[in-house]
Design an enzyme around this catalytic site. Structure first.
Site, PDB file in Angstrom:
ATOM      1  N   TYR A  30       5.854   0.412  -2.402  1.00 21.48           N
ATOM      2  CA  TYR A  30       5.438   1.279  -1.287  1.00 21.48           C
ATOM      3  C   TYR A  30       6.464   2.392  -1.075  1.00 21.48           C
ATOM      4  O   TYR A  30       6.112   3.564  -0.949  1.00 21.48           O
ATOM      5  CB  TYR A  30       5.290   0.414  -0.038  1.00 21.48           C
ATOM      6  CG  TYR A  30       4.729   1.126   1.164  1.00 21.48           C
ATOM      7  CD1 TYR A  30       3.370   1.395   1.251  1.00 21.48           C
ATOM      8  CD2 TYR A  30       5.550   1.522   2.220  1.00 21.48           C
ATOM      9  CE1 TYR A  30       2.837   2.036   2.366  1.00 21.48           C
ATOM     10  CE2 TYR A  30       5.026   2.161   3.334  1.00 21.48           C
ATOM     11  CZ  TYR A  30       3.671   2.412   3.401  1.00 21.48           C
ATOM     12  OH  TYR A  30       3.147   3.050   4.497  1.00 21.48           O
TER      13      TYR A  30
ATOM     14  N   ASN B  62      -5.091   9.813   3.114  1.00 15.63           N
ATOM     15  CA  ASN B  62      -4.583   8.772   4.016  1.00 15.63           C
ATOM     16  C   ASN B  62      -4.706   7.364   3.432  1.00 15.63           C
ATOM     17  O   ASN B  62      -3.906   6.485   3.775  1.00 15.63           O
ATOM     18  CB  ASN B  62      -5.350   8.874   5.346  1.00 15.63           C
ATOM     19  CG  ASN B  62      -5.232   7.625   6.180  1.00 15.63           C
ATOM     20  OD1 ASN B  62      -4.225   7.415   6.874  1.00 15.63           O
ATOM     21  ND2 ASN B  62      -6.231   6.745   6.103  1.00 15.63           N
TER      22      ASN B  62
ATOM     23  N   LYS C 157       5.707   6.374  -1.469  1.00 12.57           N
ATOM     24  CA  LYS C 157       5.760   7.306  -0.333  1.00 12.57           C
ATOM     25  C   LYS C 157       6.859   8.358  -0.536  1.00 12.57           C
ATOM     26  O   LYS C 157       6.711   9.504  -0.093  1.00 12.57           O
ATOM     27  CB  LYS C 157       5.963   6.546   0.976  1.00 12.57           C
ATOM     28  CG  LYS C 157       4.769   5.664   1.357  1.00 12.57           C
ATOM     29  CD  LYS C 157       3.491   6.477   1.566  1.00 12.57           C
ATOM     30  CE  LYS C 157       2.330   5.625   2.044  1.00 12.57           C
ATOM     31  NZ  LYS C 157       1.093   6.376   2.282  1.00 12.57           N
TER      32      LYS C 157
HETATM   33  P1  NDP Z   1      -5.384   0.477   7.135  1.00 14.03           P
HETATM   34  O1  NDP Z   1      -5.286  -0.703   6.217  1.00 14.03           O
HETATM   35  O2  NDP Z   1      -5.965   0.296   8.493  1.00 14.03           O
HETATM   36  O3  NDP Z   1      -6.190   1.626   6.429  1.00 14.03           O
HETATM   37  C1  NDP Z   1      -6.084   1.907   5.083  1.00 14.03           C
HETATM   38  C2  NDP Z   1      -7.379   2.545   4.640  1.00 14.03           C
HETATM   39  O4  NDP Z   1      -7.272   2.879   3.266  1.00 14.03           O
HETATM   40  C3  NDP Z   1      -8.561   1.609   4.807  1.00 14.03           C
HETATM   41  O5  NDP Z   1      -9.565   2.245   5.584  1.00 14.03           O
HETATM   42  C4  NDP Z   1      -9.042   1.344   3.389  1.00 14.03           C
HETATM   43  O6  NDP Z   1     -10.461   1.352   3.351  1.00 14.03           O
HETATM   44  C5  NDP Z   1      -8.469   2.538   2.622  1.00 14.03           C
HETATM   45  N1  NDP Z   1      -8.187   2.186   1.228  1.00 14.03           N
HETATM   46  C6  NDP Z   1      -7.289   1.304   0.749  1.00 14.03           C
HETATM   47  N2  NDP Z   1      -7.381   1.232  -0.590  1.00 14.03           N
HETATM   48  C7  NDP Z   1      -8.374   2.075  -0.960  1.00 14.03           C
HETATM   49  C8  NDP Z   1      -8.973   2.426  -2.198  1.00 14.03           C
HETATM   50  N3  NDP Z   1      -8.566   1.883  -3.352  1.00 14.03           N
HETATM   51  N4  NDP Z   1      -9.967   3.340  -2.195  1.00 14.03           N
HETATM   52  C9  NDP Z   1     -10.404   3.900  -1.045  1.00 14.03           C
HETATM   53  N5  NDP Z   1      -9.888   3.606   0.155  1.00 14.03           N
HETATM   54  C10 NDP Z   1      -8.894   2.696   0.197  1.00 14.03           C
HETATM   55  O7  NDP Z   1      -3.897   1.066   7.176  1.00 14.03           O
HETATM   56  P2  NDP Z   1      -3.202   2.177   8.088  1.00 14.03           P
HETATM   57  O8  NDP Z   1      -4.151   2.913   8.924  1.00 14.03           O
HETATM   58  O9  NDP Z   1      -2.048   1.525   8.716  1.00 14.03           O
HETATM   59  O10 NDP Z   1      -2.628   3.142   6.954  1.00 14.03           O
HETATM   60  C11 NDP Z   1      -3.153   4.439   6.665  1.00 14.03           C
HETATM   61  C12 NDP Z   1      -2.074   5.254   5.950  1.00 14.03           C
HETATM   62  O11 NDP Z   1      -0.967   5.411   6.821  1.00 14.03           O
HETATM   63  C13 NDP Z   1      -1.540   4.590   4.683  1.00 14.03           C
HETATM   64  O12 NDP Z   1      -1.301   5.583   3.713  1.00 14.03           O
HETATM   65  C14 NDP Z   1      -0.242   3.966   5.153  1.00 14.03           C
HETATM   66  O13 NDP Z   1       0.676   3.822   4.114  1.00 14.03           O
HETATM   67  C15 NDP Z   1       0.220   5.001   6.168  1.00 14.03           C
HETATM   68  N6  NDP Z   1       1.173   4.511   7.178  1.00 14.03           N
HETATM   69  C16 NDP Z   1       0.783   3.659   8.187  1.00 14.03           C
HETATM   70  C17 NDP Z   1       1.701   3.270   9.164  1.00 14.03           C
HETATM   71  C18 NDP Z   1       1.304   2.383  10.318  1.00 14.03           C
HETATM   72  O14 NDP Z   1       2.161   2.087  11.158  1.00 14.03           O
HETATM   73  N7  NDP Z   1       0.063   1.971  10.445  1.00 14.03           N
HETATM   74  C19 NDP Z   1       3.090   3.701   9.112  1.00 14.03           C
HETATM   75  C20 NDP Z   1       3.387   4.579   8.016  1.00 14.03           C
HETATM   76  C21 NDP Z   1       2.450   4.969   7.100  1.00 14.03           C
HETATM   77  P3  NDP Z   1     -11.331   0.297   2.478  1.00 14.03           P
HETATM   78  O15 NDP Z   1     -10.778  -1.063   2.741  1.00 14.03           O
HETATM   79  O16 NDP Z   1     -12.725   0.527   2.984  1.00 14.03           O
HETATM   80  O17 NDP Z   1     -11.200   0.733   1.060  1.00 14.03           O
END
Ligand code: NDP
Length: 247
Positions: free
Chosen positions: A150, A85, A154
């Site tokens: 992005y 995720n 995806k």
């Molecule tokens: P958030 O930014 O809330 O969550 C993303 C998470 O990814 C964070 O908890 C972050 O944790 C973690 N993350 C990012 N980079 C790294 C890294 N290098 N290593 C480890 N962890 C990492 O975003 P969303 O919940 O919105 O997104 C979650 C997924 O859903 C993504 O893949 C996004 O593309 C996808 N998505 C979301 C949509 C939406 O409407 N929200 C729509 C379509 C897809 P930390 O900062 O602690 O590293």
């Protein structure tokens, strides 16, 4: 040995990953949430309770992933469910995106998914059983402006999901993806409300006429991880209120 299933949810400390982890924990799945920010993970763990475990991991550090996964297998015995995720986005004009920025998104959203899956699959193959769920996006269903890296990442995730499914399903490992539509968060709601034209466009092609909730994605992941989905593999499941098929 516990009979509870063990799940690893990358990026489980916030947003959709948190919602997925919440559904898993509520349904008796021991869930490890991983991310870079331990404070964020600890706060999530406080809410999720003792069946949630937090581990730091920067998924872009590909070389560290084998040791990370081995450590989890040592601590928890096995990994039954992997949810890839963790992801980042970048909104920028096509010609303004640098090579480094492009690569950072690809590295987080795609390369890390491959490496994490490869290492977890090595453990799953010991039991010929497992479930992998990748988080895709509407950006892989149609063309969206200003999110070039992005969209590329995806779209590749959808291909990766299908390729992994055909290779791993004969070995008992199901591989699926969820393509979330426009899902409510403070950030997405503010972004849409500050851009009425975009808001009209989004809802104009979303038959259900409203945003989804993170819980909708959590429920979809729970289904795909459950025995109820035991004959489901290689699908990219839109959870989008019909956005991907809307006119
Ligand atoms: P958030 O930014 O809330 O969550 C993303 C998470 O990814 C964070 O908890 C972050 O944790 C973690 N993350 C990012 N980079 C790294 C890294 N290098 N290593 C480890 N962890 C990492 O975003 P969303 O919940 O919105 O997104 C979650 C997924 O859903 C993504 O893949 C996004 O593309 C996808 N998505 C979301 C949509 C939406 O409407 N929200 C729509 C379509 C897809 P930390 O900062 O602690 O590293």
């Amino acid at each position: 040995m516990s009979t509870k299933k063990i799940a690893l949810v990358t990026g489980g400390g916030s947003g959709l990953g948190f919602a997925i982890a919440q559904q898993f924990v509520q349904h008796g799945i021991t869930t490890i949430i991983a991310g870079r920010d331990m404070d964020k993970l600890n706060k999530a763990k406080e809410t999720l309770g003792s069946d949630c475990h937090a581990r730091t991991c920067d998924v872009t550090n590909l070389a560290s992933i084998p040791e990370f996964v081995n450590g989890l297998v040592q601590d928890f015995g096995q990994i039954d469910i992997l949810v890839n995720n963790a992801g980042i986005n970048q909104k920028k004009e096509f010609t303004e995106v640098t090579d480094e920025e492009f690569q950072r998104v690809i590295s987080t959203n795609l390369c890390a998914v491959f490496t994490m899956s490869r290492e977890v699959v090595k453990d799953m193959l010991k039991r010929n059983s497992g479930c992998i769920i990748n988080i895709s996006s509407m950006a892989a269903q149609y063309g969206l402006p200003k999110v070039i890296a992005y969209s590329a990442s995806k779209t590749a995730i959808d291909g990766l999901t299908r390729a992994m499914a055909v290779e791993l399903s004969p070995k008992g490992i199901r591989v699926n993806a969820i393509a979330p539509g426009f899902i409510y968060s403070d950030m997405t709601a503010t972004a849409l409300n500050s851009d009425p034209e975009r808001k009209a466009k989004v809802f104009g092609r979303t038959p259900m006429g409203h945003m989804g909730q993170p819980e909708d994605i959590g429920q979809a992941a729970l289904y795909l991880a459950s025995d109820g989905a035991k004959y489901v593999t290689g699908v990219v499941l839109p959870v989008d209120g019909g956005n991907s098929i809307g006119f």
